[in-house]
Scaffold this motif. Structure first.
Motif, PDB file in Angstrom:
ATOM      1  N   ARG A 261       0.825  -1.210   0.000  1.00 59.95           N
ATOM      2  CA  ARG A 261       0.000   0.000   0.000  1.00 59.95           C
ATOM      3  C   ARG A 261       0.862   1.265   0.000  1.00 59.95           C
ATOM      4  NH1 ARG A 261      -4.920   1.124   4.358  1.00 59.95           N
ATOM      5  NH2 ARG A 261      -5.575   3.146   3.523  1.00 59.95           N
ATOM      6  N   ALA A 262       2.162   1.085   0.258  1.00 57.84           N
ATOM      7  CA  ALA A 262       3.092   2.219   0.242  1.00 57.84           C
ATOM      8  C   ALA A 262       3.121   2.914  -1.112  1.00 57.84           C
ATOM      9  CB  ALA A 262       4.495   1.730   0.606  1.00 57.84           C
ATOM     10  N   VAL A 263       2.714   2.225  -2.171  1.00 61.31           N
ATOM     11  CA  VAL A 263       2.714   2.860  -3.492  1.00 61.31           C
ATOM     12  C   VAL A 263       1.752   4.043  -3.524  1.00 61.31           C
ATOM     13  CG1 VAL A 263       0.888   1.463  -4.575  1.00 61.31           C
ATOM     14  CG2 VAL A 263       2.769   2.359  -5.971  1.00 61.31           C
ATOM     15  N   MET A 264       0.683   3.987  -2.730  1.00 63.93           N
ATOM     16  CA  MET A 264      -0.268   5.092  -2.701  1.00 63.93           C
ATOM     17  C   MET A 264       0.384   6.349  -2.135  1.00 63.93           C
ATOM     18  SD  MET A 264      -3.669   2.962  -1.463  1.00 63.93           S
ATOM     19  CE  MET A 264      -4.773   4.376  -1.643  1.00 63.93           C
ATOM     20  N   ASP A 265       1.208   6.167  -1.094  1.00 61.31           N
ATOM     21  CA  ASP A 265       1.934   7.322  -0.539  1.00 61.31           C
ATOM     22  C   ASP A 265       2.981   7.823  -1.527  1.00 61.31           C
ATOM     23  OD1 ASP A 265       0.495   7.212   1.849  1.00 61.31           O
ATOM     24  OD2 ASP A 265       1.893   5.775   2.737  1.00 61.31           O
ATOM     25  N   ALA A 266       3.594   6.893  -2.264  1.00 58.96           N
ATOM     26  CA  ALA A 266       4.677   7.268  -3.174  1.00 58.96           C
ATOM     27  C   ALA A 266       4.193   8.170  -4.310  1.00 58.96           C
ATOM     28  CB  ALA A 266       5.337   6.010  -3.741  1.00 58.96           C
ATOM     29  N   VAL A 267       2.917   8.042  -4.683  1.00 54.89           N
ATOM     30  CA  VAL A 267       2.396   8.843  -5.803  1.00 54.89           C
ATOM     31  C   VAL A 267       1.347   9.849  -5.338  1.00 54.89           C
ATOM     32  CG1 VAL A 267       2.860   6.986  -7.451  1.00 54.89           C
ATOM     33  CG2 VAL A 267       0.593   7.143  -6.380  1.00 54.89           C
ATOM     34  N   ALA A 268       1.247  10.065  -4.032  1.00 54.48           N
ATOM     35  CA  ALA A 268       0.167  10.889  -3.473  1.00 54.48           C
ATOM     36  C   ALA A 268       0.197  12.329  -3.976  1.00 54.48           C
ATOM     37  CB  ALA A 268       0.231  10.860  -1.949  1.00 54.48           C
ATOM     38  N   GLN A 269       1.368  12.860  -4.221  1.00 53.44           N
ATOM     39  CA  GLN A 269       1.442  14.252  -4.656  1.00 53.44           C
ATOM     40  C   GLN A 269       0.773  14.443  -6.012  1.00 53.44           C
ATOM     41  OE1 GLN A 269       5.381  15.892  -4.548  1.00 53.44           O
ATOM     42  NE2 GLN A 269       4.749  17.901  -5.334  1.00 53.44           N
ATOM     43  N   ALA A 270       0.963  13.490  -6.905  1.00 53.84           N
ATOM     44  CA  ALA A 270       0.353  13.587  -8.236  1.00 53.84           C
ATOM     45  C   ALA A 270      -1.087  13.089  -8.243  1.00 53.84           C
ATOM     46  CB  ALA A 270       1.175  12.794  -9.253  1.00 53.84           C
ATOM     47  N   TYR A 271      -1.447  12.284  -7.226  1.00 52.77           N
ATOM     48  CA  TYR A 271      -2.789  11.675  -7.187  1.00 52.77           C
ATOM     49  C   TYR A 271      -3.419  11.928  -5.815  1.00 52.77           C
ATOM     50  CZ  TYR A 271      -1.208   9.545 -11.470  1.00 52.77           C
ATOM     51  OH  TYR A 271      -0.731   9.367 -12.747  1.00 52.77           O
ATOM     52  N   PRO A 272      -3.940  13.141  -5.620  1.00 52.04           N
ATOM     53  CA  PRO A 272      -4.529  13.478  -4.315  1.00 52.04           C
ATOM     54  C   PRO A 272      -5.837  12.750  -4.032  1.00 52.04           C
ATOM     55  CG  PRO A 272      -4.881  15.248  -5.902  1.00 52.04           C
ATOM     56  CD  PRO A 272      -3.963  14.273  -6.562  1.00 52.04           C
ATOM     57  N   GLY A 273      -6.548  12.353  -5.080  1.00 53.45           N
ATOM     58  CA  GLY A 273      -7.764  11.577  -4.875  1.00 53.45           C
ATOM     59  C   GLY A 273      -7.414  10.120  -4.685  1.00 53.45           C
ATOM     60  N   GLN A 274      -7.630   9.605  -3.462  1.00 49.67           N
ATOM     61  CA  GLN A 274      -7.277   8.223  -3.162  1.00 49.67           C
ATOM     62  C   GLN A 274      -8.329   7.590  -2.261  1.00 49.67           C
ATOM     63  OE1 GLN A 274      -3.310   7.556  -1.685  1.00 49.67           O
ATOM     64  NE2 GLN A 274      -2.313   8.639  -3.374  1.00 49.67           N
TER      65      GLN A 274
END
Length: 292
Positions: free
Chosen positions: A128-141
Motif C-alpha cells: 500500500r506504500a505505493v499510494m503514498d509514493a504517488v500521493a502528490q500527483a494523485y490526491p484523490g485516493q
C-alpha cells in the motif's frame, strides 16, 4: 472407434454450448475460459473424424461452421479494431500481487505513464506504500480492505467527492473537469468451483446503485467473452474497451490469460497497452480512452 470419436464430438459441442450459459450457471463461465482451447481442438478433431470416416465431410463442414461461430466472440475480443485519436483519459490497471517485493518500480512506471486514473488490486499493508509514493500527483485516493490477499484502491489526479466500499470493489466519485465520474477498482473471485458467481450476486446490485458515468479497472479473473463480464458491464452502464490482452502469467509462463480489463461508459472507446510485471504475476493494463 468411430462411436468413440462421435461421442467426443457430442461432448465437445455440449461444452461449447454450455460456455455461453455463464449468466445463469456458474460452471458456464468456467467453460468460457476454455472455449478457445475446446473450439480449436474441436476443429482438428472434426477433421480427424472426416479422415477416419466417423463423420461425412458434409457433417464435418457443417460442424466447422458451428464451432467457428462459437469462436467468433473470442476472435472479436482479441482482434477488434482500436480507435485512433487523442486520449481524453488514461487509466492504469494493475493487480499488484500481495507478494510484490518492492513498490518502487511500479511507482516509477506510473510516473512514466502519467495516467489520469489508477485502479489497483491485492493492495496489502506493505505494498500500500505505493499510494503514498504517488500521493502528490494523485490526491484523490481511496482504499477498501477485502480478503487475505489484500484490498482494492483507486487513485485520481482530481479530488474525491464521495467514496464507497463494496463486496470486492472500491469506488470513488471524482471531481473531474467536465463533470464528476465514478472510478471503480474490482477484484472478483476465481470462477467455479470457486465463488465468482456468488460474488457477482452480491456486488452487482451495489455497482448498479452508482449514479453517473463509471470508469472501472479490475482483475476480473474472467475472460472478456464471458457472462460475468457482460453482467458487470450492464450493471455499471459500460463496456470493456480495447483488445483482449494476455494479462496474467501462470505456471512459469506456460499459461497466459486475458483477465484484467478496463470498462468505460457507453460511447467511449479505448486502446490497450500492456506494461511490465514489475514484481507481480499480472501485467499492467493501460487503457487510452477516447471520448464519444
Amino acid at each position: 472407434m468411430r462411436f468413440v470419436m462421435r461421442a467426443v464430438v457430442l461432448l465437445g459441442l455440449a461444452a461449447l454450448g454450455a460456455s455461453f450459459a455463464g449468466r445463469w450457471w456458474a460452471w458456464g463461465d468456467s467453460l468460457a475460459v476454455a472455449r478457445s482451447f475446446v473450439g480449436l481442438g474441436g476443429l482438428v478433431w472434426l477433421a480427424l473424424c472426416g479422415v477416419a470416416g466417423a463423420l461425412t465431410w458434409r457433417w464435418v463442414g457443417a460442424l466447422w461452421v458451428l464451432v467457428l461461430a462459437a469462436l467468433a466472440p473470442v476472435g472479436w475480443a482479441k482482434w477488434a479494431p482500436e480507435p485512433d485519436g487523442t486520449a481524453a483519459l488514461v487509466l492504469y490497471q494493475k493487480n499488484m500481487n500481495f507478494r510484490m517485493p518492492d513498490v518502487a518500480p511500479l511507482a516509477a512506471d506510473i510516473g512514466e505513464v502519467s495516467p489520469d486514473f489508477i485502479t489497483l488490486q491485492e493492495v496489502d499493508d506493505e505494498n500500500r506504500a505505493v499510494m503514498d509514493a504517488v500521493a502528490q500527483a494523485y490526491p484523490g485516493q481511496h482504499y477498501c480492505a477485502f480478503s487475505a490477499v489484500g484490498g482494492q484502491a483507486v487513485l485520481a489526479k482530481w479530488p474525491a467527492l464521495e467514496t464507497r466500499c463494496g463486496y470486492g470493489w472500491a469506488g470513488m466519485r471524482v471531481d473531474r473537469p467536465g463533470g464528476p465520474v465514478w472510478l471503480v477498482s474490482m477484484h472478483l473471485h476465481w470462477p467455479a468451483p470457486h465463488g465468482q458467481f456468488g460474488h457477482l450476486a452480491r456486488a452487482l446490485p451495489e455497482l448498479a446503485a452508482l449514479e453517473g458515468p463509471v470508469f472501472m479497472g479490475g482483475d476480473f479473473n474472467m475472460v472478456p467473452w464471458s457472462g460475468a463480464m457482460a453482467r458487470v458491464g450492464e450493471a455499471v452502464g459500460g463496456r470493456r474497451v480495447g483488445k483482449a490482452r494476455l494479462s496474467i502469467e501462470q505456471f512459469g509462463g506456460k499459461l497466459w490469460l486475458p483477465i484484467d480489463h478496463v470498462l468505460a461508459p457507453e460511447g467511449w472507446r479505448g486502446r490497450v497497452v500492456i506494461r511490465p510485471l514489475l514484481g507481480s504475476d499480472h501485467f499492467g493494463v493501460v487503457a487510452e480512452l477516447v471520448a464519444p
